[in-house]
Design an enzyme around this catalytic site. Structure first.
Site, PDB file in Angstrom:
ATOM      1  N   ASP A  51       0.938  -1.006  -0.180  1.00 20.21           N
ATOM      2  CA  ASP A  51      -0.019   0.316  -0.307  1.00 20.21           C
ATOM      3  C   ASP A  51       0.650   1.152  -0.153  1.00 20.21           C
ATOM      4  OD1 ASP A  51      -1.687   2.232   0.314  1.00 20.21           O
ATOM      5  OD2 ASP A  51      -2.754   1.586   2.562  1.00 20.21           O
ATOM      6  N   TYR A  93      -8.288  13.832  -9.508  1.00 23.71           N
ATOM      7  CA  TYR A  93      -6.975  13.470 -10.248  1.00 23.71           C
ATOM      8  C   TYR A  93      -6.353  14.606 -11.572  1.00 23.71           C
ATOM      9  CZ  TYR A  93      -4.923  10.375 -13.973  1.00 23.71           C
ATOM     10  OH  TYR A  93      -4.132   9.356 -14.002  1.00 23.71           O
TER      11      TYR A  93
END
Length: 251
Positions: free
Chosen positions: A54, A157
């Site tokens: 992660d 984004y």
């Protein structure tokens, strides 16, 4: 860094899409590749190493570094391809954009990139130089042309990728003291599973808007450019667009 035989490399997000092709390309060039991904089951068989990681977690990245270094040694190449996309308007029809979604995109795309970069670069800085110029390694981060011309619904984004773009020059200037180069590639539309989530009609529209060639980029083209950056020592502190001269419209 011309000869990659036996050189340790890390590719985040290497379980699929651009990252998977990037890992294959480095392996074919002789590098010992560690793929870091949340889904290691999808990692391609490249006779490398697949590590569950992660990128937003310091502990997870430190663990992945330890596993990778024990198998391959300290990486001289880090290529950050891990990323997610959440499309959402700031003012929705029924409610404002989700703060949770925005935070998740920033955490994975921007903070995750910085996290792997800072920890991998620290290890990389302790290596012996391998070129006459004193190069120790290279870091390449995946940005996006959305960093420059974000479309409606891409606030999260675009912000995450713009942050990556903003990090490149200061990081390159700082890490130059260790002989570590830092670059970014900003692709336009790339034919990956992420793009496959949108309708064929929209995909065709995207391809038609690209001046030349009128198609989406291939993951192999991203990988080939990244490999050239690894080989070309004068490429440092810059963002290269890979978009066929495309410029994103508002929507």
């Amino acid at each position: 860094m011309k000869d990659l035989n036996g050189v340790a490399a890390i590719v985040t997000g290497g379980g699929s899409g651009m990252g998977a092709v990037m890992a294959e390309t480095l392996a074919k060039a002789g590098a010992k590749v560690a793929i870091w991904d949340m889904n290691t089951k999808s990692a391609n068989n490249i006779d490398g190493l697949a590590v569950e990681c992660d990128v937003t977690s310091e502990a997870s990245v430190l663990s992945a570094l330890d596993i990778s270094q024990k198998a391959h040694g300290i990486a001289r190449i880090l290529i950050n391809c891990a990323g997610i996309l959440r499309a959402e308007r700031i003012v929705g029809r029924e409610a404002p954009a989700s703060l949770e979604n925005f935070t998740e995109v920033i955490n994975v795309n921007l903070i995750g990139t910085f996290n792997t970069m800072r920890l991998a670069a620290t290890a990389m800085s302790k290596l012996e130089p391998i070129t006459q110029s004193g190069e120790r390694g290279v870091i390449i981060n995946a940005a996006s042309i959305a960093a420059f011309e974000g479309q409606i619904g891409q606030a999260a984004y675009s912000a995450s990728k713009a942050g990556i773009v903003g990090m490149i020059l200061p990081a390159a200037r700082e890490l130059a003291g260790f002989g570590i180069r830092v670059m970014a590639i900003a692709p336009g539309a790339v034919a990956t599973p992420m793009i496959g989530e949108i309708s064929q009609e929209i995909q065709d529209s995207i391809a038609a808007s690209i001046p030349f060639p009128k198609r989406m980029a291939k993951p192999e083209e991203f990988a080939e450019l990244a490999l050239h950056i690894v080989h070309n020592e004068m490429l440092n502190g810059e963002v290269i667009r890979l978009d066929g001269a495309a410029r994103l419209a508002a929507k």
